[in-house]
Motif scaffolding. Structure first.
Motif, short mmCIF file in Angstrom:
data_model
loop_
_atom_site.label_atom_id
_atom_site.label_comp_id
_atom_site.label_asym_id
_atom_site.label_seq_id
_atom_site.Cartn_x
_atom_site.Cartn_y
_atom_site.Cartn_z
N LEU A 187 0.83 -1.34 -0.02
CA LEU A 187 -0.01 0.09 0.05
C LEU A 187 0.94 1.30 -0.07
O LEU A 187 0.63 2.21 -0.60
CB LEU A 187 -1.04 0.24 1.35
N SER A 188 2.03 1.31 0.59
CA SER A 188 2.83 2.56 0.79
C SER A 188 4.25 1.87 0.87
O SER A 188 4.66 1.74 2.12
CB SER A 188 2.29 3.28 1.98
N PRO A 189 4.98 2.09 -0.04
CA PRO A 189 6.27 1.74 0.14
C PRO A 189 7.24 2.80 1.09
O PRO A 189 8.11 2.35 1.61
CB PRO A 189 6.91 1.87 -1.38
N TRP A 190 6.67 4.00 1.02
CA TRP A 190 7.42 4.76 1.72
C TRP A 190 7.13 4.76 3.39
O TRP A 190 8.07 4.82 3.72
CB TRP A 190 6.62 6.38 1.23
N ALA A 191 6.18 4.31 3.59
CA ALA A 191 5.76 3.62 5.12
C ALA A 191 6.89 2.54 5.59
O ALA A 191 7.50 2.81 6.29
CB ALA A 191 4.64 3.04 5.39
N ALA A 192 6.89 1.65 4.49
CA ALA A 192 7.76 0.60 4.79
C ALA A 192 9.27 0.93 5.00
O ALA A 192 9.87 0.52 6.01
CB ALA A 192 7.82 -0.61 3.67
N HIS A 193 9.77 1.98 4.21
CA HIS A 193 11.06 2.50 4.51
C HIS A 193 11.38 3.45 5.56
O HIS A 193 12.47 3.98 6.04
CB HIS A 193 11.54 3.05 3.13
N HIS A 194 10.27 3.84 6.17
CA HIS A 194 10.16 4.96 7.26
C HIS A 194 9.38 4.29 8.43
O HIS A 194 9.00 5.03 9.37
CB HIS A 194 9.74 6.21 7.00
N LEU A 195 9.64 2.94 8.58
CA LEU A 195 8.82 2.33 9.61
C LEU A 195 9.37 2.78 10.92
O LEU A 195 8.43 2.73 11.99
CB LEU A 195 8.75 0.77 9.34
N ASP A 196 10.73 2.66 11.05
CA ASP A 196 11.27 2.95 12.47
C ASP A 196 10.59 4.47 12.84
O ASP A 196 10.44 4.53 14.19
CB ASP A 196 12.55 2.84 12.61
N GLU A 197 10.55 5.22 11.91
CA GLU A 197 10.39 6.76 12.45
C GLU A 197 8.77 6.60 12.76
O GLU A 197 8.41 7.52 13.65
CB GLU A 197 10.61 7.73 11.25
N LEU A 198 7.94 5.82 12.07
CA LEU A 198 6.46 5.84 12.24
C LEU A 198 6.22 5.32 13.74
O LEU A 198 5.47 5.78 14.29
CB LEU A 198 5.73 5.24 11.28
N VAL A 199 7.19 4.07 13.87
CA VAL A 199 6.83 3.48 15.14
C VAL A 199 7.29 4.45 16.21
O VAL A 199 6.63 4.54 17.15
CB VAL A 199 7.94 2.22 15.29
N ALA A 200 8.17 5.34 16.06
CA ALA A 200 8.69 6.12 17.14
C ALA A 200 7.62 7.37 17.26
O ALA A 200 7.29 7.61 18.30
CB ALA A 200 10.04 6.84 16.60
N LEU A 201 7.14 7.70 16.06
CA LEU A 201 6.14 8.67 16.40
C LEU A 201 5.02 8.18 17.32
O LEU A 201 4.34 9.03 18.21
CB LEU A 201 5.52 9.31 15.06
N GLU A 202 4.34 7.15 16.85
CA GLU A 202 3.35 6.46 17.67
C GLU A 202 3.85 6.09 19.18
O GLU A 202 2.96 6.52 19.96
CB GLU A 202 2.92 5.10 17.06
N HIS A 203 5.16 5.64 19.30
CA HIS A 203 5.41 5.45 20.88
C HIS A 203 5.47 6.58 21.63
O HIS A 203 5.29 6.47 22.93
CB HIS A 203 6.88 4.53 20.54
N ASN A 204 5.93 7.52 21.24
CA ASN A 204 6.24 8.77 21.81
C ASN A 204 5.26 9.95 21.92
O ASN A 204 5.14 10.94 22.63
CB ASN A 204 7.32 9.75 21.29
N ALA A 205 4.28 9.42 21.15
CA ALA A 205 2.82 10.45 21.06
C ALA A 205 2.22 10.64 22.39
O ALA A 205 1.87 9.89 23.05
CB ALA A 205 1.87 9.90 20.22
N SER A 206 1.90 12.05 22.54
CA SER A 206 1.17 12.57 23.68
C SER A 206 -0.45 12.75 23.15
O SER A 206 -0.42 13.73 22.29
CB SER A 206 1.77 13.65 24.27
N LEU A 207 -1.20 12.27 23.74
CA LEU A 207 -2.77 12.43 23.62
C LEU A 207 -3.39 13.11 24.51
O LEU A 207 -4.65 13.22 24.99
CB LEU A 207 -3.48 11.24 23.21
N VAL A 208 -2.54 13.91 25.53
CA VAL A 208 -3.30 14.55 26.73
C VAL A 208 -4.02 15.83 26.44
O VAL A 208 -3.45 16.74 25.63
CB VAL A 208 -2.00 14.79 27.89
N GLY A 209 -5.28 15.88 26.82
CA GLY A 209 -6.02 17.06 26.35
C GLY A 209 -7.40 16.99 27.22
O GLY A 209 -7.60 15.79 27.69
N SER A 210 -8.33 17.90 27.14
CA SER A 210 -9.31 18.11 27.55
C SER A 210 -10.59 18.39 26.68
O SER A 210 -11.93 18.71 27.23
CB SER A 210 -9.61 19.10 28.89
N THR A 211 -10.49 18.35 25.34
CA THR A 211 -11.62 18.65 24.64
C THR A 211 -12.23 17.38 23.96
O THR A 211 -11.54 16.38 23.69
CB THR A 211 -10.69 19.01 23.35
N LEU A 212 -13.44 17.37 23.91
CA LEU A 212 -14.20 16.15 23.23
C LEU A 212 -13.98 16.30 22.02
O LEU A 212 -14.48 17.34 21.40
CB LEU A 212 -15.87 16.31 23.92
#
Length: 323
Positions: A187-212
């Motif tokens: 589906l996305s050769p680009w994603a496959a070649h940037h998988l480590d960066e995508l995993v890092a973004l997901e692992h380090n993501a902050s979803l803290v907030g107070s908005t519905l």
């Protein structure tokens, strides 16, 4: 960070697919005992029911004209035929009952759940879906409404216990499963070649907030009237950072040939953010969408899979430009 692989992010021909699922139910196909119960709830026989385009939930989604002259919008699903959709409807009832009157949403007029059939009755919105490809004036209207909605829904007006978890993330699972990883690479050769960066973004993501947050803010969940914008279908609402819905909406813009980056740089909910927070949301969106599309079996709604694939690739397109 440019290579031949990065150039493939352009994905020529990537457009918004048909925004309708393939498993909608006509009013005539709903069991008579269910339609009779609906008419009892409405206090009038149904004179006409017209199935609506847009959205992907199985079951009934129809504008209904009543014999007494009133008009409503009805959603219904069977737990025996579409259990996931019926559960989404149950959660949407709970959310809709608690949305403040100031929120740009249709009013829930009534609902019932007999254990099998789940039915929601909303006020009818005499509007239409936004044009696709996006028209600049309509996109501006909707983005303004999203900003106003974030103000109304901060802090969240409801207990998080009734809400779903955000439908975000998937790169960790993709990286851990060779078969899924191979499908995503197609589906996305680009994603496959940037998988480590995508995993890092997901692992380090902050979803803290107070908005519905709406949690699924794409064009097929928006209705436009002459002077208002309505956001519909709230089963995936969650509480988090106020910019997430705006990023979600803008991520779909590239399917219309619109560059979302200049718009984001001006938008009140995004312009002052640390850029990494936008990148995190885009990575999380793409991970969820592409993982689900990759693991979808032959029984999955192909229209829904096509939509999830296109939206996931659109998020990656914008993320790749930003990175």
């Amino acid at each position: 960070m440019t290579s031949d692989r990065d150039e493939r992010l352009a994905t020529p021909g990537l457009v918004m697919p048909e925004a309708t699922g393939s498993r909608r139910m006509a009013w005539a196909a709903v069991p008579r005992e269910v339609t009779a119960r609906i008419e009892q709830v409405l206090g009038s026989p149904v004179a006409g029911a017209f199935s609506q385009p847009g959205g992907f939930s199985e079951g009934l989604a129809a504008r209904v004209h009543l014999a007494n002259g009133k008009r409503v919008f009805i959603k219904a699903a069977s737990s025996l035929v579409a259990p996931a959709v019926a559960n989404f409807h149950r959660r949407e009832i709970a959310v809709s009952q608690r949305l403040p009157a100031e929120a740009p949403t249709p009013r829930l007029l009534d609902a019932y759940d007999d254990g099998t059939w789940v039915v929601l009755v909303f006020e009818e919105i005499p509007g239409r879906l936004p044009a696709q490809p996006w028209q600049p004036d309509e996109l501006d209207r909707v983005l303004t409404a999203v900003t106003d909605m974030a103000e109304v829904l901060t802090p969240s007006p409801m207990d998080e216990a009734i809400l779903s978890k955000p439908r975000l993330g998937g790169w960790l699972e993709i990286a851990a499963d060779a078969a899924t990883r191979a499908k995503v690479e197609k589906l996305s050769p680009w994603a496959a070649h940037h998988l480590d960066e995508l995993v890092a973004l997901e692992h380090n993501a902050s979803l803290v907030g107070s908005t519905l947050l709406h949690g699924d803010l794409y064009p097929f969940n928006i209705m436009l009237t002459a002077d208002r914008v309505f956001v519909v279908d709230w089963p995936h609402a969650w509480v988090g950072p106020r910019h997430c819905d705006a990023v979600t909406l803008l991520s779909s813009a590239s399917l219309s040939g619109v560059d979302p980056q200049p718009i984001a740089e001006r938008h009140a909910l995004i312009r002052d953010l640390d850029p990494v927070h936008v990148n995190e949301v885009l990575a999380l969106q793409a991970g969820f969408l592409l993982r689900v599309a990759a693991v979808a079996g032959p029984a999955a709604d192909r229209n829904l899979v096509a939509m999830m694939t296109a939206l996931g690739l659109a998020s990656l397109r914008w993320l790749g430009q930003r990175m």
